[in-house]
Design an enzyme around this catalytic site. Sequence first.
Site, PDB file in Angstrom:
ATOM      1  N   LYS A 180       0.831  -1.214   0.000  1.00  0.00           N
ATOM      2  CA  LYS A 180       0.000   0.000   0.000  1.00  0.00           C
ATOM      3  C   LYS A 180       0.859   1.255   0.000  1.00  0.00           C
ATOM      4  CE  LYS A 180      -3.413   2.902   0.478  1.00  0.00           C
ATOM      5  NZ  LYS A 180      -4.351   2.937   1.601  1.00  0.00           N
ATOM      6  N   LYS A 249       0.634  12.103   5.006  1.00  0.00           N
ATOM      7  CA  LYS A 249       0.971  11.126   6.056  1.00  0.00           C
ATOM      8  C   LYS A 249       1.502   9.839   5.452  1.00  0.00           C
ATOM      9  CE  LYS A 249      -2.090   8.390   7.398  1.00  0.00           C
ATOM     10  NZ  LYS A 249      -2.560   6.999   7.063  1.00  0.00           N
TER      11      LYS A 249
END
Length: 300
Positions: A180, A249
């Site tokens: 991911k 982030k």
Amino acid sequence: MDVKEEDSNMQKLAFIGLGNMGMPMARNLVQAGYYVYGLNRSKAKEDNFEELGGQRAESLAHIAENADVIMTCLPQPEDVEQMLIGDNGLLQMNIKTPLIIDFSTVSPSLHVRIAKEASARGARYLDAPVSGGTAGAESGTLAIMCGGEEVAFEEAKPIFDVLGKNITHTGPVGNGTKVKLINQYMVGMHTVAVGEALHLADQSGIDKSLLYSVLSNGFAQSKIFDRHYGDFISENKDEPGFALDLLLKDLGLADDMADESNVSLKAGDFVRSLFQQADENGYGKKDMSALYQYVKHIEN
């Protein structure tokens, strides 16, 4: 579906985090016939979930004692850490020894820590970050990248089949998140490319819709270009499907992963700095496609 808990022998699921991604995912599980508890920091979201046929969770302790499968979908690594292994977290409670699945995007090392604590309590743990945005969450077509033991993955597969269409077992715990984060690294790169290319079109007198039509039939086509231009920029929308500060982030987590792997992401350093600047200038809560707006802003 109106199912009374005391009368139900069906498998009980719990979904913690009923945000932009979590709410439609939990709703899809309800619509598939599952008995689903919902827990959220904002109690208004729990009200909404009840209206969709879900069950309001009495507390985290109630979930721990009653749920067979517990899922989390939370925005920040510290949220996941606190919810699962914090002083008042799930794995400090009297748990039913369930299957625990985290759909958030955090660090691979945090998943390894959580998995060890879960195993010590007799629970199974999977990291299963998703890609596809709110549209994929709504339609049940998410890509799911799952790390963990294969037996736990097979146990979770019927749930994954409700939520996604591209479901991959990537290996041990943490590997789902590694895949991911590489995905997010490329999303960041493509987002910058889209923003700068459209700004170049503006400044050189090329109509953006013409550019999109031509490039979408060539090698420059990408899902990010389709998403950012088709769903947001051409519609003058920046309400977040996926907020810019959340991608920032993730880019930071990808950078940490690169450091741990002794890899230098030179282009990534520039991309992350551009997102950081955009966040500092008030674009963080807008959709990630708003990087185009920031690129225009710094050139004016």
